[in-house]
Motif scaffolding. Structure first.
Motif, PDB file in Angstrom:
ATOM      1  N   ASP A  36      53.383 -20.737  32.891  1.00 31.83           N
ATOM      2  CA  ASP A  36      54.691 -20.577  33.107  1.00 31.83           C
ATOM      3  C   ASP A  36      54.954 -19.062  32.827  1.00 31.83           C
ATOM      4  O   ASP A  36      54.485 -18.587  31.707  1.00 31.83           O
ATOM      5  N   TYR A  37      55.761 -18.412  33.554  1.00 31.81           N
ATOM      6  CA  TYR A  37      56.117 -16.877  33.182  1.00 31.81           C
ATOM      7  C   TYR A  37      56.549 -16.617  31.832  1.00 31.81           C
ATOM      8  O   TYR A  37      57.680 -17.651  31.642  1.00 31.81           O
ATOM      9  N   GLN A  38      56.378 -15.809  31.056  1.00 30.03           N
ATOM     10  CA  GLN A  38      57.117 -15.605  29.918  1.00 30.03           C
ATOM     11  C   GLN A  38      57.604 -14.235  29.907  1.00 30.03           C
ATOM     12  O   GLN A  38      56.672 -13.434  30.149  1.00 30.03           O
ATOM     13  N   ARG A  39      58.522 -13.753  29.772  1.00 30.62           N
ATOM     14  CA  ARG A  39      58.953 -12.460  29.476  1.00 30.62           C
ATOM     15  C   ARG A  39      58.413 -11.782  28.376  1.00 30.62           C
ATOM     16  O   ARG A  39      57.909 -10.458  28.556  1.00 30.62           O
ATOM     17  N   ASN A  40      57.975 -12.366  27.267  1.00 29.76           N
ATOM     18  CA  ASN A  40      57.256 -11.663  26.096  1.00 29.76           C
ATOM     19  C   ASN A  40      55.875 -12.011  26.445  1.00 29.76           C
ATOM     20  O   ASN A  40      55.296 -13.050  26.196  1.00 29.76           O
ATOM     21  N   PRO A  41      55.030 -10.902  26.878  1.00 28.17           N
ATOM     22  CA  PRO A  41      53.335 -11.264  27.053  1.00 28.17           C
ATOM     23  C   PRO A  41      52.575 -11.512  25.851  1.00 28.17           C
ATOM     24  O   PRO A  41      51.515 -12.122  26.174  1.00 28.17           O
ATOM     25  N   THR A  42      53.104 -11.637  24.920  1.00 27.64           N
ATOM     26  CA  THR A  42      52.397 -11.895  23.662  1.00 27.64           C
ATOM     27  C   THR A  42      52.588 -13.345  23.332  1.00 27.64           C
ATOM     28  O   THR A  42      51.676 -13.884  22.360  1.00 27.64           O
ATOM     29  N   ASP A  43      53.469 -14.031  23.904  1.00 29.73           N
ATOM     30  CA  ASP A  43      53.585 -15.375  23.767  1.00 29.73           C
ATOM     31  C   ASP A  43      52.384 -16.282  24.235  1.00 29.73           C
ATOM     32  O   ASP A  43      51.884 -15.636  25.310  1.00 29.73           O
ATOM     33  N   CYS A  44      51.943 -17.251  23.608  1.00 29.83           N
ATOM     34  CA  CYS A  44      50.804 -17.910  24.086  1.00 29.83           C
ATOM     35  C   CYS A  44      51.052 -18.696  25.348  1.00 29.83           C
ATOM     36  O   CYS A  44      52.311 -19.019  25.726  1.00 29.83           O
ATOM     37  N   ALA A  45      50.380 -19.246  26.069  1.00 31.88           N
ATOM     38  CA  ALA A  45      50.334 -19.724  27.583  1.00 31.88           C
ATOM     39  C   ALA A  45      50.796 -21.060  27.382  1.00 31.88           C
ATOM     40  O   ALA A  45      50.540 -22.010  26.396  1.00 31.88           O
ATOM     41  N   SER A  46      51.822 -21.382  28.401  1.00 34.10           N
ATOM     42  CA  SER A  46      52.286 -22.996  28.650  1.00 34.10           C
ATOM     43  C   SER A  46      51.915 -23.118  30.033  1.00 34.10           C
ATOM     44  O   SER A  46      52.345 -22.638  30.772  1.00 34.10           O
ATOM     45  N   LEU A  47      51.271 -24.245  30.125  1.00 31.27           N
ATOM     46  CA  LEU A  47      50.420 -24.686  31.507  1.00 31.27           C
ATOM     47  C   LEU A  47      51.438 -25.732  32.242  1.00 31.27           C
ATOM     48  O   LEU A  47      51.593 -26.786  31.564  1.00 31.27           O
ATOM     49  N   ASP A  48      51.431 -25.543  33.345  1.00 28.76           N
ATOM     50  CA  ASP A  48      51.957 -26.596  34.209  1.00 28.76           C
ATOM     51  C   ASP A  48      50.771 -26.980  35.399  1.00 28.76           C
ATOM     52  O   ASP A  48      50.454 -26.400  36.125  1.00 28.76           O
ATOM     53  N   CYS A  49      50.674 -28.290  35.033  1.00 28.62           N
ATOM     54  CA  CYS A  49      49.288 -28.786  35.767  1.00 28.62           C
ATOM     55  C   CYS A  49      49.709 -30.367  36.209  1.00 28.62           C
ATOM     56  O   CYS A  49      49.089 -31.339  36.690  1.00 28.62           O
ATOM     57  N   GLN A  50      50.996 -30.310  36.506  1.00 27.33           N
ATOM     58  CA  GLN A  50      51.792 -31.581  36.976  1.00 27.33           C
ATOM     59  C   GLN A  50      51.671 -31.875  38.305  1.00 27.33           C
ATOM     60  O   GLN A  50      51.606 -30.930  39.171  1.00 27.33           O
ATOM     61  N   ASN A  51      51.536 -33.206  38.912  1.00 25.56           N
ATOM     62  CA  ASN A  51      51.541 -33.691  40.209  1.00 25.56           C
ATOM     63  C   ASN A  51      50.690 -32.976  40.867  1.00 25.56           C
ATOM     64  O   ASN A  51      50.906 -32.191  42.093  1.00 25.56           O
ATOM     65  N   ARG A  52      49.237 -32.693  40.578  1.00 28.25           N
ATOM     66  CA  ARG A  52      48.179 -32.168  41.287  1.00 28.25           C
ATOM     67  C   ARG A  52      46.874 -32.866  41.866  1.00 28.25           C
ATOM     68  O   ARG A  52      45.999 -32.780  42.170  1.00 28.25           O
ATOM     69  N   LYS A  53      47.474 -34.318  41.669  1.00 25.35           N
ATOM     70  CA  LYS A  53      46.074 -35.368  41.835  1.00 25.35           C
ATOM     71  C   LYS A  53      44.978 -35.072  41.326  1.00 25.35           C
ATOM     72  O   LYS A  53      43.729 -35.215  41.852  1.00 25.35           O
ATOM     73  N   LEU A  54      44.965 -34.632  40.149  1.00 23.00           N
ATOM     74  CA  LEU A  54      43.914 -34.258  39.299  1.00 23.00           C
ATOM     75  C   LEU A  54      42.972 -35.792  38.847  1.00 23.00           C
ATOM     76  O   LEU A  54      43.854 -36.740  38.208  1.00 23.00           O
ATOM     77  N   LEU A  55      41.972 -35.799  38.961  1.00 23.75           N
ATOM     78  CA  LEU A  55      40.906 -36.812  38.534  1.00 23.75           C
ATOM     79  C   LEU A  55      40.381 -36.671  37.165  1.00 23.75           C
ATOM     80  O   LEU A  55      40.129 -37.625  36.311  1.00 23.75           O
ATOM     81  N   THR A  56      40.234 -35.197  36.911  1.00 26.48           N
ATOM     82  CA  THR A  56      39.800 -35.119  35.363  1.00 26.48           C
ATOM     83  C   THR A  56      40.581 -33.618  34.900  1.00 26.48           C
ATOM     84  O   THR A  56      41.393 -33.244  35.636  1.00 26.48           O
ATOM     85  N   VAL A  57      40.615 -33.596  33.566  1.00 26.02           N
ATOM     86  CA  VAL A  57      41.331 -32.438  33.074  1.00 26.02           C
ATOM     87  C   VAL A  57      40.595 -31.153  33.384  1.00 26.02           C
ATOM     88  O   VAL A  57      39.230 -31.067  33.262  1.00 26.02           O
ATOM     89  N   PRO A  58      41.228 -30.212  34.018  1.00 24.60           N
ATOM     90  CA  PRO A  58      40.537 -29.152  34.387  1.00 24.60           C
ATOM     91  C   PRO A  58      39.988 -28.210  33.218  1.00 24.60           C
ATOM     92  O   PRO A  58      40.465 -28.383  32.341  1.00 24.60           O
ATOM     93  N   ASP A  59      38.911 -27.649  33.730  1.00 28.32           N
ATOM     94  CA  ASP A  59      37.917 -27.008  32.632  1.00 28.32           C
ATOM     95  C   ASP A  59      38.302 -25.357  32.411  1.00 28.32           C
ATOM     96  O   ASP A  59      37.634 -24.898  31.695  1.00 28.32           O
TER      97      ASP A  59
END
Length: 955
Positions: A36-59
């Motif tokens: 997810d885009y954050q205006r403050n680049p020092t903020d830690c990452a928030s990931l969107d992995c929803q609805n991707r038909k994933l069979l395993t947690v991405p490595d």
């Protein structure tokens, strides 16, 4: 040479800065997630992995992520390595998957996790170590699984847990939740929709009291609900909605003190008998909030009489009941503060039904069949919030709100109101929010001209107002937000918004042919304008819309213009003059407005602009100079703008840009060097572009996979459009190695040569730099000499005087009076005779070859001068190349021979040639000038045995 030294230092400093710039974090070319885009680049990452038909947690999930959304996938199990090392993770969403198994220790490293969502999965058992490591977890949702068994130690690690949802599982015994109740911080427990047959505290063997405050056992087939032991001293809310069996539900709480803190009770279609419900209500002396859903039968039997007798009751929710054929009698509930009668199918409230509620503050009549405002409302003097959205009210009368002087929020959205009279709101002196959107209003009358002095928010969108007249809102002195958007764009006349001096946000629809005037909106910070251009307008107007001139908003920070309809060929360009007054503008959005790129001077006065969006605009002729005046731009969105290249970014100078969206364009090939000019870029969206999957994109593909700063959103989903044979494949699946194999040997040779050249350059610079510099000057002199000989130009001067600026006084005071004044020689002096504007090296060469001889006035500053060194080197090259007596050395001070060692050429000349010495001529200056005159008179041609320098050896 100083120049060579500074060049090398600059090169190595540049190389070092590039190495230090590298970010040690993982590359952002994530295969199945986006950050997810954050205006403050020092903020830690928030990931969107929803609805991707994933069979395993991405490595490839970054280890510093703080939030991961993995819901709506096909995950079947969680392993120990899936979330290893994610010590900063605070939110993990694994809902709506197929998880049936969690390895022991899978969450052991999630030491900062606060929220874990695992609802709608296939878990059957909770083992003893399933939640090991989650000592800081506060919210856990396990609803919608198939949990049948909970180990006694399953929750032992959840020492900070406050909220647990076990709803919609297969739990059968209340003893299954005993480990939960032993948690010291637990406050909310949801057990709805399980297989519990009873809830009895006698079955719970607890040594200590639970901290539980909310207990939800709704939608269970309970035979009995019994609290007979003091294990819930802090319990405040019980939800028994749709509980019980056809045989009935028994309520057993013999000691009323065990429920002394119960303030909320939710009942919805319970299997209680009427008498049992009365018993329940009588046992709750501290109840303040009661919810009764789907209880038409008991209400018809007079349940409300018992309800209204509860002395502490302050809030009553009766939504989701069918009261269409029932006259609601609530006159006994005089102490109520909040009443919810939404979704009850009522057509009217009988007169007197709620007029006794003198303390009522909130009334919700939403989604009913009311045709007018209930008469009792005018008697509710304490009412503050009134919601009558989604009814069929046709008219508002002057008496509807005559006594509701404390009303602060009034919602009448989605009704059939056609007009407003002047007197409707005149008594609402404290109203702050009014919603009249989605009605049939065709006029406001004078409703807003004198009333509503404290109104701050007004929604009147989606009505049928044909015209906004001058002064329509002049009474709304406190208004901060106004929304007048409508599909049937009407006319906004001049000064329509007079009086709105405190307005901060305006969303308005404008007809293209009329002139808006916003000059009175002195504090407006956000303006959104909607235009609608149909074929009629298109055919009847052929000139630009030029009436933006009256906007002139100096405080505006956000400006959005959206045009709906077809306007190709019908210019709607926002004039440059409009932006000149908006010095503080930070966000500009134009959707389907411009038919071509805006003028380069558009934002020349808006250097505070941080976000710029153009959509549905032809920017194929975009001039990069557009960005020169907005150096602080951080967000750039050019979606659907017919762009075919990113080359405009090279000259745009967007050093602060962090977010770049170029989706839905015509970009096929990308030169990855473009991103070198965007040093702060962290988010790049290039979706829905027709990428070419061949070697022309090899460098871009490699950059996407390896760069450690910029996230290319959903890059692994970019599809190939060209060549035709590659359609259906993914851009990042293209084998870029095939583009580099053929030139691998050449790359090896080139890199080897580069290494050798670097070493050789370092060696030459350290040991042979003076000799190398001398050779370069000789070569350049040779080139100039060849050119001059071809021209065969006659000599313009008798001598060129080469001297240092420190010796200029001696030259003008001593030399010129004698040589030019007494002896009559024509001398060339660089301060006097060099041609202005001509390169220095050409002036020096022309002076040496345009003079019969060169006089070098030598001193210590002369030896240290770079240009003097070049002059004597060119003169000495002419001496040896032409074999003519053209060089005269004149020393102004005694310089020992060993001090000439760094000046290799000078030392060699002094050893071989005769020179003149001014210090030695101190006693006999006349002899000195006679020797110099004789040197100038000497013929240029010499024999092989003659000295090439004229004059006595040591004058």
């Amino acid at each position: 040479m100083p120049f060579m030294g500074s060049l090398s230092s600059h090169f190595f400093l540049t190389l070092l800065s590039c190495l230090l710039y590298l970010n040690p974090s993982l590359a952002y070319s994530l295969k199945n997630c986006s950050i997810d885009y954050q205006r403050n680049p020092t903020d830690c990452a928030s990931l969107d992995c929803q609805n991707r038909k994933l069979l395993t947690v991405p490595d490839d999930i970054p280890k510093d992520a703080v939030s991961i959304q993995l819901s709506s996938n096909l995950l079947e199990k969680i392993t120990k390595k899936d979330f290893g090392g994610m010590v900063k993770l605070r939110v993990l969403n694994l809902a709506l998957n197929r998880i049936a198994h969690v390895d022991i220790g899978s969450f052991i490293e999630l030491v900062t996790l606060k929220t874990l969502l695992m609802h709608q999965n296939m878990l059957k058992n909770l083992t003893s170590n399933i939640f090991q490591g989650l000592s800081n977890l506060t919210v856990l949702n396990l609803s919608g699984n198939e949990i049948r068994f909970i180990h006694a130690s399953a929750f032992q690690f959840l020492t900070s847990l406050q909220s647990l949802d076990l709803g919609s599982n297969m739990l059968q015994q209340v003893t299954d939740i005993q480990p939960v109740l032993q948690l010291s911080q637990i406050e909310l427990l949801h057990l709805s929709s399980n297989k519990l047959s009873s809830f009895q505290t006698n079955d719970l063997l607890l040594n200590v009291s639970s901290s539980l405050r909310l207990l939800d056992v709704s939608f269970n087939d309970l035979e009995k609900f019994s609290i007979t032991t003091p294990i819930f001293p802090y319990l405040q809310m019980i939800d028994l909605s749709q509980c019980g069996r056809s045989s009935g539900l028994k309520w057993e709480i013999p000691d009323k003190t065990l429920l002394r803190n119960i303030t909320q009770l939710f009942l919805s279609q319970p299997w209680f008998s009427f008498e049992e419900i009365q018993k329940v209500l009588q046992s709750l002396d501290s109840l303040t909030h009661l919810r009764l859903n789907y209880m038409d039968e008991w209400i018809n039997k007079g349940l409300l009489a018992a309800v209204c007798k509860i002395p502490t009751l302050r809030r009553l929710d009766m939504y989701l009941n069918n009261l269409s054929n029932f006259t609601v009698e609530l006159s006994l509930c005089s102490e109520l503060r909040e009443l919810d009668l939404s979704l009850t199918h009522i057509t009217e409230l009988s007169k007197g039904s709620i007029q006794s509620m003198k303390k009522l503050q909130s009334l919700n009549l939403e989604i009913n069949l009311l045709t007018k405002v209930p008469p009792d409302i005018r008697n509710l003097a304490s009412l503050e919030i009134l919601n009558m959205n989604d009814n069929i009210i046709f008219e508002l009368t002057c008496d509807d709100f005559v006594n509701t002087k404390h009303l602060t929020e009034l919602s009448l959205n989605f009704n059939h109101i056609t007009k407003l009279d002047r007197c409707v709101f005149e008594n609402l002196s404290n109203l702050k929010l009014l919603d009249l959107s989605k009605n049939l209003l065709w006029t406001f009358g004078d409703a807003f001209k004198t009333a509503l002095p404290k109104l701050e928010v007004l929604y009147i969108s989606q009505n049928y107002i044909n015209i906004l007249e001058r002064g329509d809102f002049q009474g709304l002195q406190s208004l901060k937000y106004l929304n007048t958007v409508a599909d049937n764009i009407g006319r906004v006349t001049s000064r329509s918004f007079d009086g709105l001096k405190n307005l901060e946000t305006l969303v308005v629809s404008l007809a293209l042919e009329y002139e808006p005037d916003f000059t009175e909106l002195l504090h407006l910070e956000s303006l959104t304008i909607y235009f609608n251009i149909d074929d009629t307008l298109k055919s009847s107007h052929q000139n630009n819309y030029k009436d933006f001139k009256h906007i002139n908003l100096k405080c505006l920070k956000s400006f959005t213009v959206i045009c709906s309809g077809f306007h190709y060929g019908f210019p709607l360009d926002v004039p440059v003059e409009l932006f000149q007054a908006m010095k503080d503008l930070e966000d500009f959005t134009a959707v389907n407005v411009y038919i071509q790129a805006p003028n380069v001077d558009t934002f020349q006065s808006n250097n505070q602009l941080k976000s710029l969006t153009f959509a549905k605009t032809d920017l194929s002729d975009l001039d990069p100079e557009l960005f020169q005046s907005i150096p602080n731009l951080q967000v750039l969105n050019f979606s659907a703008c017919m762009l075919t290249s990113l080359d405009f970014l090279v000259q745009a100078n967007l050093v602060e840009l962090r977010y770049l969206k170029l989706s839905d364009n015509e970009i096929a090939v990308i030169n990855e060097t473009v991103f070198q000019f965007l040093p702060a870029l962290t988010y790049l969206d290039l979706e829905n572009n027709p990428f070419t999957c061949d070697c022309s994109n090899a460098d871009f593909i490699h950059w996407v996979k390896t760069n450690k700063q910029t996230q290319v959103v959903n890059a692994h989903q970019y599809a190939c459009a060209f060549p035709v044979a590659a359609r259906g494949t993914m851009l990042l699946d293209f084998d870029i190695q095939s583009c580099w194999v053929q030139g691998s040997f050449l790359c090896f040779i080139s890199s080897s040569c580069l290494v050798v050249a670097t070493l050789l350059t370092s060696f030459i610079y350290h040991f042979l730099r003076w000799q190398l510099a001398y050779a370069i000057h000789l070569f350049r002199a040779f080139l100039y000499d060849s050119r001059k000989r071809k021209k065969a130009c006659p000599h313009q001067f008798d001598a060129f005087v080469s001297y240092n600026v420190h010796d200029e006084d001696w030259v003008y005071r001593e030399m010129l009076p004698v040589l030019e004044g007494e002896q009559g020689w024509r001398l060339c002096l660089h301060h006097r005779d060099f041609q202005p504007g001509k390169p220095i090296i050409e002036n020096i060469t022309d002076a040496i070859y345009g003079s019969r001889k060169t006089i070098c006035v030598i001193s210590r500053p002369y030896l240290q001068s770079e240009w003097c060194s070049r002059e004597i080197q060119m003169a000495s090259f002419r001496l040896f190349d032409e074999q003519k007596d053209v060089l005269i050395l004149l020393f102004l001070e005694e310089i020992p021979s060993h001090q000439l060692s760094p000046y290799y050429r000078m030392r060699k000349l002094v050893k071989k040639r005769t020179y003149l010495s001014w210090p030695q001529a101190a006693q006999h200056p006349g002899v000195f000038w006679q020797n110099l005159q004789r040197a100038l008179q000497t013929e240029e041609v010499v024999t092989e045995n003659e000295d090439q320098l004229t004059g006595p050896r040591g004058c």
